[in-house]
Design an enzyme around this catalytic site. Structure first.
Site, PDB file in Angstrom:
ATOM      1  N   ARG A  90       0.838  -1.209   0.000  1.00 29.78           N
ATOM      2  CA  ARG A  90       0.000   0.000   0.000  1.00 29.78           C
ATOM      3  C   ARG A  90       0.874   1.261   0.000  1.00 29.78           C
ATOM      4  O   ARG A  90       0.566   2.259  -0.643  1.00 29.78           O
ATOM      5  CB  ARG A  90      -0.928  -0.012   1.223  1.00 29.78           C
ATOM      6  CG  ARG A  90      -1.922   1.123   1.212  1.00 29.78           C
ATOM      7  CD  ARG A  90      -2.978   0.991   2.281  1.00 29.78           C
ATOM      8  NE  ARG A  90      -3.957   2.063   2.168  1.00 29.78           N
ATOM      9  CZ  ARG A  90      -4.356   2.821   3.178  1.00 29.78           C
ATOM     10  NH1 ARG A  90      -3.886   2.597   4.400  1.00 29.78           N
ATOM     11  NH2 ARG A  90      -5.226   3.774   2.987  1.00 29.78           N
ATOM     12  N   HIS A  94       0.747   4.582  -2.497  1.00 30.85           N
ATOM     13  CA  HIS A  94       0.533   5.954  -2.021  1.00 30.85           C
ATOM     14  C   HIS A  94       1.732   6.851  -2.324  1.00 30.85           C
ATOM     15  O   HIS A  94       1.586   8.055  -2.445  1.00 30.85           O
ATOM     16  CB  HIS A  94       0.202   5.953  -0.529  1.00 30.85           C
ATOM     17  CG  HIS A  94      -1.208   5.543  -0.250  1.00 30.85           C
ATOM     18  ND1 HIS A  94      -2.075   6.265   0.534  1.00 30.85           N
ATOM     19  CD2 HIS A  94      -1.924   4.482  -0.682  1.00 30.85           C
ATOM     20  CE1 HIS A  94      -3.256   5.663   0.575  1.00 30.85           C
ATOM     21  NE2 HIS A  94      -3.184   4.575  -0.144  1.00 30.85           N
ATOM     22  N   ASP A  95       2.914   6.273  -2.424  1.00 27.76           N
ATOM     23  CA  ASP A  95       4.055   7.088  -2.826  1.00 27.76           C
ATOM     24  C   ASP A  95       3.983   7.397  -4.316  1.00 27.76           C
ATOM     25  O   ASP A  95       4.046   8.557  -4.724  1.00 27.76           O
ATOM     26  CB  ASP A  95       5.372   6.366  -2.501  1.00 27.76           C
ATOM     27  CG  ASP A  95       6.571   7.254  -2.825  1.00 27.76           C
ATOM     28  OD1 ASP A  95       6.493   8.475  -2.526  1.00 27.76           O
ATOM     29  OD2 ASP A  95       7.567   6.763  -3.398  1.00 27.76           O
ATOM     30  N   GLY A 100       4.834  10.763  -8.180  1.00 29.33           N
ATOM     31  CA  GLY A 100       5.764   9.720  -8.619  1.00 29.33           C
ATOM     32  C   GLY A 100       6.469   8.995  -7.488  1.00 29.33           C
ATOM     33  O   GLY A 100       6.335   9.331  -6.311  1.00 29.33           O
ATOM     34  N   SER A 104       8.512  10.495  -1.369  1.00 30.36           N
ATOM     35  CA  SER A 104       8.011  11.700  -0.682  1.00 30.36           C
ATOM     36  C   SER A 104       7.055  11.328   0.454  1.00 30.36           C
ATOM     37  O   SER A 104       6.927  12.073   1.426  1.00 30.36           O
ATOM     38  CB  SER A 104       7.332  12.650  -1.672  1.00 30.36           C
ATOM     39  OG  SER A 104       6.330  11.974  -2.396  1.00 30.36           O
ATOM     40  N   ASN A 122      -3.491   9.203   4.094  1.00 29.45           N
ATOM     41  CA  ASN A 122      -2.314   8.432   4.510  1.00 29.45           C
ATOM     42  C   ASN A 122      -2.297   8.101   5.998  1.00 29.45           C
ATOM     43  O   ASN A 122      -1.334   7.507   6.492  1.00 29.45           O
ATOM     44  CB  ASN A 122      -1.028   9.191   4.133  1.00 29.45           C
ATOM     45  CG  ASN A 122      -0.791   9.163   2.632  1.00 29.45           C
ATOM     46  OD1 ASN A 122      -1.319   8.289   1.948  1.00 29.45           O
ATOM     47  ND2 ASN A 122      -0.021  10.105   2.129  1.00 29.45           N
ATOM     48  N   PRO A 190      -7.113   8.403  -4.632  1.00 33.88           N
ATOM     49  CA  PRO A 190      -8.507   7.949  -4.728  1.00 33.88           C
ATOM     50  C   PRO A 190      -9.059   7.594  -3.357  1.00 33.88           C
ATOM     51  O   PRO A 190      -8.297   7.273  -2.443  1.00 33.88           O
ATOM     52  CB  PRO A 190      -8.423   6.702  -5.607  1.00 33.88           C
ATOM     53  CG  PRO A 190      -7.011   6.481  -5.956  1.00 33.88           C
ATOM     54  CD  PRO A 190      -6.161   7.513  -5.291  1.00 33.88           C
ATOM     55  N   HIS A 220      -5.814  -5.554  -3.371  1.00 31.20           N
ATOM     56  CA  HIS A 220      -6.734  -5.690  -2.227  1.00 31.20           C
ATOM     57  C   HIS A 220      -7.058  -7.152  -1.924  1.00 31.20           C
ATOM     58  O   HIS A 220      -8.069  -7.448  -1.319  1.00 31.20           O
ATOM     59  CB  HIS A 220      -8.009  -4.871  -2.473  1.00 31.20           C
ATOM     60  CG  HIS A 220      -7.788  -3.403  -2.301  1.00 31.20           C
ATOM     61  ND1 HIS A 220      -8.742  -2.451  -2.562  1.00 31.20           N
ATOM     62  CD2 HIS A 220      -6.697  -2.705  -1.880  1.00 31.20           C
ATOM     63  CE1 HIS A 220      -8.252  -1.247  -2.313  1.00 31.20           C
ATOM     64  NE2 HIS A 220      -7.007  -1.370  -1.908  1.00 31.20           N
TER      65      HIS A 220
HETATM   66  C1  HEM Z   1      -9.049   3.303  -6.096  1.00 33.28           C
HETATM   67  C2  HEM Z   1      -7.904   3.013  -5.559  1.00 33.28           C
HETATM   68  C3  HEM Z   1      -7.729   2.594  -4.138  1.00 33.28           C
HETATM   69  C4  HEM Z   1      -8.406   2.973  -3.018  1.00 33.28           C
HETATM   70  C5  HEM Z   1      -9.535   3.952  -2.904  1.00 33.28           C
HETATM   71  C6  HEM Z   1      -7.825   2.262  -1.909  1.00 33.28           C
HETATM   72  C7  HEM Z   1      -8.235   2.374  -0.601  1.00 33.28           C
HETATM   73  C8  HEM Z   1      -7.811   1.565   0.428  1.00 33.28           C
HETATM   74  C9  HEM Z   1      -8.321   1.584   1.772  1.00 33.28           C
HETATM   75  C10 HEM Z   1      -9.389   2.515   2.307  1.00 33.28           C
HETATM   76  C11 HEM Z   1      -7.680   0.630   2.468  1.00 33.28           C
HETATM   77  C12 HEM Z   1      -7.897   0.266   3.931  1.00 33.28           C
HETATM   78  C13 HEM Z   1      -6.886   1.010   4.786  1.00 33.28           C
HETATM   79  C14 HEM Z   1      -7.073   0.769   6.242  1.00 33.28           C
HETATM   80  O1  HEM Z   1      -8.047   0.171   6.671  1.00 33.28           O
HETATM   81  O2  HEM Z   1      -6.202   1.203   7.010  1.00 33.28           O
HETATM   82  C15 HEM Z   1      -6.745   0.013   1.577  1.00 33.28           C
HETATM   83  C16 HEM Z   1      -5.899  -0.997   1.924  1.00 33.28           C
HETATM   84  C17 HEM Z   1      -4.930  -1.491   1.090  1.00 33.28           C
HETATM   85  N1  HEM Z   1      -4.651  -1.071  -0.186  1.00 33.28           N
HETATM   86 FE1  HEM Z   1      -5.762   0.148  -1.303  1.00 33.28          FE
HETATM   87  N2  HEM Z   1      -6.830   1.470  -2.378  1.00 33.28           N
HETATM   88  C18 HEM Z   1      -6.732   1.640  -3.734  1.00 33.28           C
HETATM   89  C19 HEM Z   1      -5.827   1.050  -4.584  1.00 33.28           C
HETATM   90  C20 HEM Z   1      -4.768   0.287  -4.168  1.00 33.28           C
HETATM   91  C21 HEM Z   1      -3.657  -0.110  -4.993  1.00 33.28           C
HETATM   92  C22 HEM Z   1      -3.490   0.267  -6.469  1.00 33.28           C
HETATM   93  C23 HEM Z   1      -2.823  -0.839  -4.206  1.00 33.28           C
HETATM   94  C24 HEM Z   1      -1.487  -1.445  -4.537  1.00 33.28           C
HETATM   95  C25 HEM Z   1      -1.033  -1.647  -5.750  1.00 33.28           C
HETATM   96  C26 HEM Z   1      -3.437  -0.923  -2.906  1.00 33.28           C
HETATM   97  C27 HEM Z   1      -2.955  -1.657  -1.861  1.00 33.28           C
HETATM   98  C28 HEM Z   1      -3.596  -1.801  -0.645  1.00 33.28           C
HETATM   99  C29 HEM Z   1      -3.196  -2.759   0.361  1.00 33.28           C
HETATM  100  C30 HEM Z   1      -2.106  -3.818   0.216  1.00 33.28           C
HETATM  101  C31 HEM Z   1      -4.022  -2.552   1.459  1.00 33.28           C
HETATM  102  C32 HEM Z   1      -3.973  -3.274   2.806  1.00 33.28           C
HETATM  103  C33 HEM Z   1      -3.084  -2.443   3.716  1.00 33.28           C
HETATM  104  C34 HEM Z   1      -2.811  -3.053   5.072  1.00 33.28           C
HETATM  105  O3  HEM Z   1      -3.381  -4.071   5.441  1.00 33.28           O
HETATM  106  O4  HEM Z   1      -1.991  -2.457   5.781  1.00 33.28           O
HETATM  107  N3  HEM Z   1      -4.591  -0.206  -2.908  1.00 33.28           N
HETATM  108  N4  HEM Z   1      -6.841   0.601   0.344  1.00 33.28           N
END
Ligand code: HEM
Length: 384
Positions: A90, A94-95, A100, A104, A122, A190, A220
Protein backbone atom coordinates in the site's frame (compact mmCIF):
# COMPACT_ATOMS: atom_id res chain seq x y z
CA UNK A 1 -7.44 4.27 -25.15
CA UNK A 2 -7.24 5.53 -21.60
CA UNK A 3 -8.95 8.90 -21.76
CA UNK A 4 -12.71 8.90 -21.66
CA UNK A 5 -15.31 11.49 -21.02
CA UNK A 6 -17.98 10.45 -18.59
CA UNK A 7 -21.55 11.64 -18.39
CA UNK A 8 -22.72 13.57 -15.34
CA UNK A 9 -22.84 11.24 -12.39
CA UNK A 10 -25.91 10.82 -10.25
CA UNK A 11 -25.05 7.60 -8.43
CA UNK A 12 -23.74 8.71 -5.09
CA UNK A 13 -22.28 6.72 -2.24
CA UNK A 14 -22.11 8.33 1.18
CA UNK A 15 -19.66 11.09 0.35
CA UNK A 16 -19.29 11.01 -3.38
CA UNK A 17 -20.59 14.54 -3.67
CA UNK A 18 -17.66 15.87 -1.73
CA UNK A 19 -15.16 13.67 -3.49
CA UNK A 20 -16.44 14.58 -6.95
CA UNK A 21 -16.14 18.26 -6.27
CA UNK A 22 -12.56 18.12 -5.16
CA UNK A 23 -10.03 19.94 -7.25
CA UNK A 24 -7.28 17.95 -8.95
CA UNK A 25 -3.75 18.87 -8.03
CA UNK A 26 -2.08 16.81 -10.69
CA UNK A 27 1.51 17.74 -11.36
CA UNK A 28 2.99 18.43 -14.78
CA UNK A 29 4.86 15.18 -14.39
CA UNK A 30 1.61 13.22 -14.49
CA UNK A 31 0.03 15.40 -17.16
CA UNK A 32 2.98 14.44 -19.38
CA UNK A 33 2.52 10.82 -18.45
CA UNK A 34 -1.13 10.99 -19.43
CA UNK A 35 -0.38 12.63 -22.77
CA UNK A 36 2.18 9.95 -23.54
CA UNK A 37 -0.30 7.27 -22.64
CA UNK A 38 -3.11 8.88 -24.65
CA UNK A 39 -0.99 8.92 -27.73
CA UNK A 40 0.26 5.37 -27.29
CA UNK A 41 -1.30 3.27 -30.01
CA UNK A 42 -1.37 0.03 -28.04
CA UNK A 43 -3.07 1.63 -25.04
CA UNK A 44 -1.12 -0.86 -22.96
CA UNK A 45 2.26 0.56 -22.30
CA UNK A 46 4.36 -2.08 -20.58
CA UNK A 47 6.88 0.17 -18.94
CA UNK A 48 5.15 3.51 -18.65
CA UNK A 49 6.99 6.47 -20.10
CA UNK A 50 9.47 7.39 -17.41
CA UNK A 51 11.66 4.33 -17.14
CA UNK A 52 14.15 5.39 -19.80
CA UNK A 53 16.87 6.42 -17.44
CA UNK A 54 16.50 3.72 -14.87
CA UNK A 55 18.76 0.71 -15.24
CA UNK A 56 18.71 -2.89 -14.26
CA UNK A 57 21.11 -3.51 -11.38
CA UNK A 58 21.98 0.16 -11.03
CA UNK A 59 23.82 -0.61 -7.77
CA UNK A 60 25.93 -3.48 -9.19
CA UNK A 61 29.16 -1.65 -8.45
CA UNK A 62 28.21 0.90 -5.83
CA UNK A 63 26.26 -1.48 -3.59
CA UNK A 64 26.15 -4.99 -5.05
CA UNK A 65 24.39 -6.45 -2.01
CA UNK A 66 21.56 -3.91 -2.03
CA UNK A 67 18.83 -6.08 -3.50
CA UNK A 68 19.83 -9.03 -1.37
CA UNK A 69 19.78 -6.96 1.82
CA UNK A 70 16.33 -5.61 1.04
CA UNK A 71 14.99 -9.05 0.21
CA UNK A 72 16.28 -10.76 3.30
CA UNK A 73 15.22 -7.97 5.65
CA UNK A 74 11.67 -7.91 4.24
CA UNK A 75 11.55 -11.69 4.54
CA UNK A 76 12.70 -11.69 8.18
CA UNK A 77 10.19 -9.04 9.13
CA UNK A 78 7.38 -10.67 7.16
CA UNK A 79 7.88 -13.97 8.95
CA UNK A 80 7.57 -12.12 12.25
CA UNK A 81 4.54 -10.06 11.16
CA UNK A 82 2.72 -10.91 7.97
CA UNK A 83 1.24 -7.37 8.03
CA UNK A 84 4.52 -6.21 6.60
CA UNK A 85 3.55 -7.32 3.08
CA UNK A 86 0.26 -5.40 2.70
CA UNK A 87 1.72 -2.40 4.51
CA UNK A 88 4.58 -2.07 2.04
CA UNK A 89 2.42 -2.73 -0.99
CA UNK A 90 0.00 0.00 0.00
CA UNK A 91 2.88 2.33 0.84
CA UNK A 92 4.33 2.11 -2.67
CA UNK A 93 0.94 2.88 -4.21
CA UNK A 94 0.53 5.95 -2.02
CA UNK A 95 4.06 7.09 -2.83
CA UNK A 96 3.97 6.54 -6.58
CA UNK A 97 0.49 8.01 -7.10
CA UNK A 98 1.52 11.32 -5.59
CA UNK A 99 4.21 13.04 -7.68
CA UNK A 100 5.76 9.72 -8.62
CA UNK A 101 7.91 7.10 -6.90
CA UNK A 102 10.19 9.51 -5.07
CA UNK A 103 9.77 8.41 -1.44
CA UNK A 104 8.01 11.70 -0.68
CA UNK A 105 5.48 9.77 1.40
CA UNK A 106 8.23 8.87 3.87
CA UNK A 107 9.18 12.42 4.85
CA UNK A 108 8.31 13.71 8.31
CA UNK A 109 6.60 17.04 8.86
CA UNK A 110 9.09 19.89 8.98
CA UNK A 111 8.70 22.89 11.32
CA UNK A 112 5.06 22.00 11.91
CA UNK A 113 4.31 21.87 8.19
CA UNK A 114 2.53 18.62 7.35
CA UNK A 115 3.99 16.21 4.87
CA UNK A 116 2.16 13.59 2.82
CA UNK A 117 2.38 11.25 5.79
CA UNK A 118 0.01 13.47 7.75
CA UNK A 119 -2.52 13.91 4.93
CA UNK A 120 -5.89 12.23 5.66
CA UNK A 121 -5.67 9.45 3.03
CA UNK A 122 -2.31 8.43 4.51
CA UNK A 123 -3.39 8.32 8.15
CA UNK A 124 -3.51 4.55 8.31
CA UNK A 125 -0.38 3.86 6.26
CA UNK A 126 2.08 1.52 7.92
CA UNK A 127 5.50 0.13 7.13
CA UNK A 128 7.57 3.27 7.69
CA UNK A 129 9.52 1.49 10.39
CA UNK A 130 10.27 -1.40 8.04
CA UNK A 131 11.76 1.00 5.50
CA UNK A 132 13.84 2.64 8.27
CA UNK A 133 15.23 -0.72 9.33
CA UNK A 134 16.21 -1.61 5.77
CA UNK A 135 17.68 1.82 5.17
CA UNK A 136 19.91 1.69 8.24
CA UNK A 137 21.24 -1.67 7.18
CA UNK A 138 21.98 -0.32 3.71
CA UNK A 139 23.64 2.76 5.19
CA UNK A 140 26.00 0.45 7.05
CA UNK A 141 26.77 -1.59 3.95
CA UNK A 142 27.15 1.31 1.51
CA UNK A 143 26.57 4.76 2.99
CA UNK A 144 24.66 7.34 0.97
CA UNK A 145 24.15 5.12 -2.07
CA UNK A 146 20.74 3.46 -2.16
CA UNK A 147 17.74 5.76 -2.46
CA UNK A 148 14.66 5.38 -0.31
CA UNK A 149 12.56 5.40 -3.49
CA UNK A 150 14.37 2.29 -4.74
CA UNK A 151 14.08 0.63 -1.33
CA UNK A 152 10.34 1.24 -1.37
CA UNK A 153 9.66 -0.32 -4.77
CA UNK A 154 11.92 -3.28 -4.03
CA UNK A 155 10.40 -3.86 -0.62
CA UNK A 156 6.90 -3.82 -2.16
CA UNK A 157 8.02 -6.26 -4.86
CA UNK A 158 9.36 -8.67 -2.23
CA UNK A 159 6.14 -8.27 -0.28
CA UNK A 160 4.02 -9.23 -3.25
CA UNK A 161 6.10 -12.34 -3.84
CA UNK A 162 5.97 -13.32 -0.15
CA UNK A 163 2.21 -12.91 -0.12
CA UNK A 164 1.87 -15.35 -3.00
CA UNK A 165 1.75 -12.80 -5.81
CA UNK A 166 3.96 -12.70 -8.90
CA UNK A 167 7.59 -11.64 -8.98
CA UNK A 168 8.45 -8.86 -11.42
CA UNK A 169 11.77 -7.36 -12.51
CA UNK A 170 12.50 -3.78 -11.53
CA UNK A 171 15.02 -1.25 -12.72
CA UNK A 172 16.77 1.00 -10.23
CA UNK A 173 18.33 4.44 -9.99
CA UNK A 174 15.36 6.37 -8.59
CA UNK A 175 16.27 9.41 -6.51
CA UNK A 176 14.49 10.79 -3.47
CA UNK A 177 12.48 13.99 -3.56
CA UNK A 178 13.39 16.95 -1.43
CA UNK A 179 9.74 17.83 -0.98
CA UNK A 180 6.59 16.28 0.37
CA UNK A 181 3.24 16.98 -1.28
CA UNK A 182 0.64 16.94 1.42
CA UNK A 183 -2.01 18.79 -0.54
CA UNK A 184 -1.64 16.63 -3.64
CA UNK A 185 -1.95 13.54 -1.46
CA UNK A 186 -5.04 14.92 0.24
CA UNK A 187 -6.89 15.71 -2.95
CA UNK A 188 -5.54 13.31 -5.54
CA UNK A 189 -5.39 9.94 -3.86
CA UNK A 190 -8.51 7.95 -4.73
CA UNK A 191 -10.96 7.35 -1.90
CA UNK A 192 -12.76 4.13 -0.92
CA UNK A 193 -16.08 5.85 -1.64
CA UNK A 194 -15.32 6.77 -5.25
CA UNK A 195 -17.64 5.76 -8.03
CA UNK A 196 -16.10 3.89 -10.94
CA UNK A 197 -15.71 6.79 -13.41
CA UNK A 198 -13.75 8.67 -10.80
CA UNK A 199 -11.44 5.75 -10.12
CA UNK A 200 -10.91 5.13 -13.82
CA UNK A 201 -10.18 8.82 -14.40
CA UNK A 202 -7.72 8.96 -11.52
CA UNK A 203 -5.75 6.00 -12.85
CA UNK A 204 -5.98 7.26 -16.43
CA UNK A 205 -4.35 10.50 -15.33
CA UNK A 206 -1.33 8.41 -14.38
CA UNK A 207 -1.38 6.51 -17.66
CA UNK A 208 -3.23 3.37 -16.59
CA UNK A 209 -5.99 1.94 -18.74
CA UNK A 210 -9.00 0.09 -17.35
CA UNK A 211 -7.34 -3.30 -17.61
CA UNK A 212 -4.35 -2.11 -15.62
CA UNK A 213 -6.57 -0.39 -13.10
CA UNK A 214 -8.60 -3.52 -12.46
CA UNK A 215 -5.44 -5.58 -12.12
CA UNK A 216 -3.82 -3.12 -9.69
CA UNK A 217 -6.83 -3.20 -7.41
CA UNK A 218 -6.14 -6.92 -7.09
CA UNK A 219 -3.67 -5.70 -4.45
CA UNK A 220 -6.73 -5.69 -2.23
CA UNK A 221 -6.27 -9.44 -1.99
CA UNK A 222 -4.16 -8.96 1.11
CA UNK A 223 -4.18 -6.87 4.25
CA UNK A 224 -6.81 -5.48 6.52
CA UNK A 225 -9.47 -2.85 6.05
CA UNK A 226 -10.63 -0.85 9.02
CA UNK A 227 -14.40 -1.00 9.50
CA UNK A 228 -14.78 2.72 9.18
CA UNK A 229 -13.90 2.59 5.49
CA UNK A 230 -17.01 0.55 4.72
CA UNK A 231 -19.25 0.99 7.77
CA UNK A 232 -21.69 3.20 5.90
CA UNK A 233 -22.27 0.34 3.42
CA UNK A 234 -23.38 -1.88 6.30
CA UNK A 235 -25.70 0.42 8.19
CA UNK A 236 -26.46 3.65 6.43
CA UNK A 237 -25.69 3.59 2.76
CA UNK A 238 -26.03 6.95 1.10
CA UNK A 239 -28.07 8.30 4.04
CA UNK A 240 -30.81 5.64 3.60
CA UNK A 241 -30.42 4.00 7.02
CA UNK A 242 -30.23 0.77 5.02
CA UNK A 243 -27.25 -1.28 3.87
CA UNK A 244 -25.84 -1.05 0.37
CA UNK A 245 -28.36 -3.10 -1.66
CA UNK A 246 -25.62 -4.49 -3.87
CA UNK A 247 -23.97 -6.28 -0.91
CA UNK A 248 -24.53 -10.01 -0.81
CA UNK A 249 -26.74 -10.60 2.25
CA UNK A 250 -24.64 -13.34 3.84
CA UNK A 251 -21.55 -11.24 3.39
CA UNK A 252 -23.33 -8.23 4.85
CA UNK A 253 -24.05 -10.25 7.98
CA UNK A 254 -20.47 -11.42 8.17
CA UNK A 255 -19.17 -7.87 7.91
CA UNK A 256 -21.72 -6.64 10.44
CA UNK A 257 -20.61 -9.32 12.87
CA UNK A 258 -17.12 -7.88 12.71
CA UNK A 259 -18.01 -4.24 12.48
CA UNK A 260 -20.52 -3.13 15.02
CA UNK A 261 -22.27 0.12 14.26
CA UNK A 262 -21.34 1.38 17.72
CA UNK A 263 -17.66 1.17 17.06
CA UNK A 264 -17.42 4.38 15.24
CA UNK A 265 -19.44 6.88 13.34
CA UNK A 266 -20.77 5.63 10.04
CA UNK A 267 -19.45 8.73 8.38
CA UNK A 268 -16.35 8.16 6.33
CA UNK A 269 -14.19 9.95 8.83
CA UNK A 270 -10.51 9.28 8.60
CA UNK A 271 -9.85 9.66 12.28
CA UNK A 272 -9.04 6.53 14.24
CA UNK A 273 -11.56 4.92 16.58
CA UNK A 274 -9.35 3.99 19.51
CA UNK A 275 -12.13 2.91 21.83
CA UNK A 276 -13.23 -0.02 19.71
CA UNK A 277 -12.22 -3.61 20.20
CA UNK A 278 -11.10 -5.97 17.47
CA UNK A 279 -13.88 -8.43 16.77
CA UNK A 280 -12.45 -9.88 13.60
CA UNK A 281 -11.09 -13.36 13.05
CA UNK A 282 -7.93 -11.62 12.15
CA UNK A 283 -4.99 -12.52 14.33
CA UNK A 284 -3.34 -9.26 13.35
CA UNK A 285 -6.45 -7.09 13.26
CA UNK A 286 -4.48 -4.09 12.08
CA UNK A 287 -1.39 -2.80 13.74
CA UNK A 288 2.11 -1.66 13.29
CA UNK A 289 3.96 -4.38 11.41
CA UNK A 290 7.06 -4.43 13.54
CA UNK A 291 5.65 -3.68 16.94
CA UNK A 292 2.94 -6.10 18.08
CA UNK A 293 -0.44 -5.63 16.41
CA UNK A 294 -2.92 -3.40 18.18
CA UNK A 295 -6.15 -5.06 19.28
CA UNK A 296 -7.80 -1.63 19.33
CA UNK A 297 -9.06 -0.96 15.85
CA UNK A 298 -11.73 -3.13 14.22
CA UNK A 299 -11.18 -4.35 10.71
CA UNK A 300 -11.66 -7.17 8.26
CA UNK A 301 -8.95 -9.09 6.51
CA UNK A 302 -9.18 -8.97 2.76
CA UNK A 303 -8.39 -12.68 2.51
CA UNK A 304 -11.20 -13.42 4.96
CA UNK A 305 -11.53 -16.96 3.61
CA UNK A 306 -8.08 -17.85 4.85
CA UNK A 307 -4.45 -17.25 4.14
CA UNK A 308 -4.25 -20.14 1.68
CA UNK A 309 -6.51 -18.47 -0.87
CA UNK A 310 -4.54 -17.42 -3.88
CA UNK A 311 -3.45 -13.84 -4.43
CA UNK A 312 -6.01 -12.27 -6.74
CA UNK A 313 -8.53 -14.96 -7.50
CA UNK A 314 -10.60 -14.63 -4.34
CA UNK A 315 -10.73 -10.87 -4.71
CA UNK A 316 -12.25 -10.98 -8.20
CA UNK A 317 -14.57 -13.89 -7.42
CA UNK A 318 -15.82 -12.02 -4.39
CA UNK A 319 -16.58 -8.98 -6.50
CA UNK A 320 -18.68 -11.11 -8.85
CA UNK A 321 -20.67 -12.33 -5.84
CA UNK A 322 -21.32 -8.85 -4.43
CA UNK A 323 -18.71 -9.45 -1.77
CA UNK A 324 -16.40 -6.53 -2.33
CA UNK A 325 -15.47 -4.95 1.00
CA UNK A 326 -14.85 -1.39 -0.16
CA UNK A 327 -17.39 0.43 -2.30
CA UNK A 328 -14.60 1.36 -4.71
CA UNK A 329 -13.76 -2.34 -5.19
CA UNK A 330 -17.35 -3.39 -5.82
CA UNK A 331 -17.71 -0.59 -8.35
CA UNK A 332 -15.36 -2.46 -10.69
CA UNK A 333 -18.32 -4.67 -11.58
CA UNK A 334 -20.53 -1.83 -12.82
CA UNK A 335 -18.54 -0.85 -15.91
CA UNK A 336 -18.70 -2.98 -19.04
CA UNK A 337 -14.96 -3.12 -19.59
CA UNK A 338 -13.90 -3.28 -15.96
CA UNK A 339 -16.42 -6.03 -15.27
CA UNK A 340 -15.05 -8.04 -18.20
CA UNK A 341 -11.58 -7.83 -16.63
CA UNK A 342 -12.94 -8.80 -13.22
CA UNK A 343 -14.45 -11.91 -14.86
CA UNK A 344 -11.28 -12.67 -16.74
CA UNK A 345 -9.11 -12.44 -13.61
CA UNK A 346 -11.60 -14.42 -11.51
CA UNK A 347 -11.27 -17.36 -13.86
CA UNK A 348 -7.69 -17.04 -15.06
CA UNK A 349 -5.18 -16.70 -12.25
CA UNK A 350 -2.17 -16.68 -14.52
CA UNK A 351 -3.58 -13.88 -16.67
CA UNK A 352 -4.09 -11.86 -13.49
CA UNK A 353 -0.57 -12.57 -12.28
CA UNK A 354 0.93 -11.46 -15.59
CA UNK A 355 -1.15 -8.31 -15.73
CA UNK A 356 -0.59 -7.46 -12.09
CA UNK A 357 3.17 -7.87 -12.53
CA UNK A 358 3.20 -5.55 -15.55
CA UNK A 359 1.01 -2.99 -13.84
CA UNK A 360 3.22 -3.04 -10.73
CA UNK A 361 6.28 -2.45 -12.92
CA UNK A 362 4.54 0.50 -14.48
CA UNK A 363 3.41 1.82 -11.09
CA UNK A 364 6.97 1.50 -9.77
CA UNK A 365 8.27 3.66 -12.65
CA UNK A 366 5.75 6.48 -12.35
CA UNK A 367 7.28 9.95 -12.39
CA UNK A 368 10.66 8.86 -11.05
CA UNK A 369 13.48 11.30 -10.35
CA UNK A 370 16.76 10.55 -12.10
CA UNK A 371 20.15 12.08 -11.21
CA UNK A 372 21.00 14.90 -11.07
CA UNK A 373 17.43 15.56 -9.90
CA UNK A 374 16.57 14.70 -6.31
CA UNK A 375 18.93 13.25 -3.75
CA UNK A 376 19.76 10.08 -1.85
CA UNK A 377 18.54 10.54 1.71
CA UNK A 378 20.51 9.19 4.64
CA UNK A 379 17.39 8.76 6.75
CA UNK A 380 14.23 8.14 4.72
CA UNK A 381 12.13 10.46 6.85
CA UNK A 382 14.39 13.50 6.38
CA UNK A 383 15.88 15.33 3.45
CA UNK A 384 19.66 15.83 3.50
C1 HEM B 1 -9.05 3.30 -6.10
C2 HEM B 1 -7.90 3.01 -5.56
C3 HEM B 1 -7.73 2.59 -4.14
C4 HEM B 1 -8.41 2.97 -3.02
C5 HEM B 1 -9.54 3.95 -2.90
C6 HEM B 1 -7.83 2.26 -1.91
C7 HEM B 1 -8.23 2.37 -0.60
C8 HEM B 1 -7.81 1.56 0.43
C9 HEM B 1 -8.32 1.58 1.77
C10 HEM B 1 -9.39 2.52 2.31
C11 HEM B 1 -7.68 0.63 2.47
C12 HEM B 1 -7.90 0.27 3.93
C13 HEM B 1 -6.89 1.01 4.79
C14 HEM B 1 -7.07 0.77 6.24
O1 HEM B 1 -8.05 0.17 6.67
O2 HEM B 1 -6.20 1.20 7.01
C15 HEM B 1 -6.74 0.01 1.58
C16 HEM B 1 -5.90 -1.00 1.92
C17 HEM B 1 -4.93 -1.49 1.09
N1 HEM B 1 -4.65 -1.07 -0.19
FE1 HEM B 1 -5.76 0.15 -1.30
N2 HEM B 1 -6.83 1.47 -2.38
C18 HEM B 1 -6.73 1.64 -3.73
C19 HEM B 1 -5.83 1.05 -4.58
C20 HEM B 1 -4.77 0.29 -4.17
C21 HEM B 1 -3.66 -0.11 -4.99
C22 HEM B 1 -3.49 0.27 -6.47
C23 HEM B 1 -2.82 -0.84 -4.21
C24 HEM B 1 -1.49 -1.44 -4.54
C25 HEM B 1 -1.03 -1.65 -5.75
C26 HEM B 1 -3.44 -0.92 -2.91
C27 HEM B 1 -2.95 -1.66 -1.86
C28 HEM B 1 -3.60 -1.80 -0.64
C29 HEM B 1 -3.20 -2.76 0.36
C30 HEM B 1 -2.11 -3.82 0.22
C31 HEM B 1 -4.02 -2.55 1.46
C32 HEM B 1 -3.97 -3.27 2.81
C33 HEM B 1 -3.08 -2.44 3.72
C34 HEM B 1 -2.81 -3.05 5.07
O3 HEM B 1 -3.38 -4.07 5.44
O4 HEM B 1 -1.99 -2.46 5.78
N3 HEM B 1 -4.59 -0.21 -2.91
N4 HEM B 1 -6.84 0.60 0.34
Amino acid sequence: ETKKSFPAITLSPSNSASSMSRPMFLSNKFKKQQEASDSSSSGYDFYGDSSGSLEYDFYRESCPEAEKIIRSRVQDLYYRHADVAPSLLRLVFHDCFVEGCDASVLLDAVDGVDGEKESPPNETLKGFDVIDIIKSELEEACPGIVSCADILVFAARESVALAGGPFYPLETGRRDSTMSFSEVATYDLPTPYDILPKTVASFALRGFNERETVSLLGAHSIGTIHCRFFLSRLYNFDGTDEPDPTLDIEFLNLLRSRCNNNHTSSSPSLSPSPSSSCPSLSPSCVGNPVSPPSPQVPGVEMDYEGKGSSFGTLYYRSLLQGRGILYVDQQLTVGEETEAWVRAYASDASLFRQDFAKAMMKLSNLGVLIAPAGQVRISCSKTV
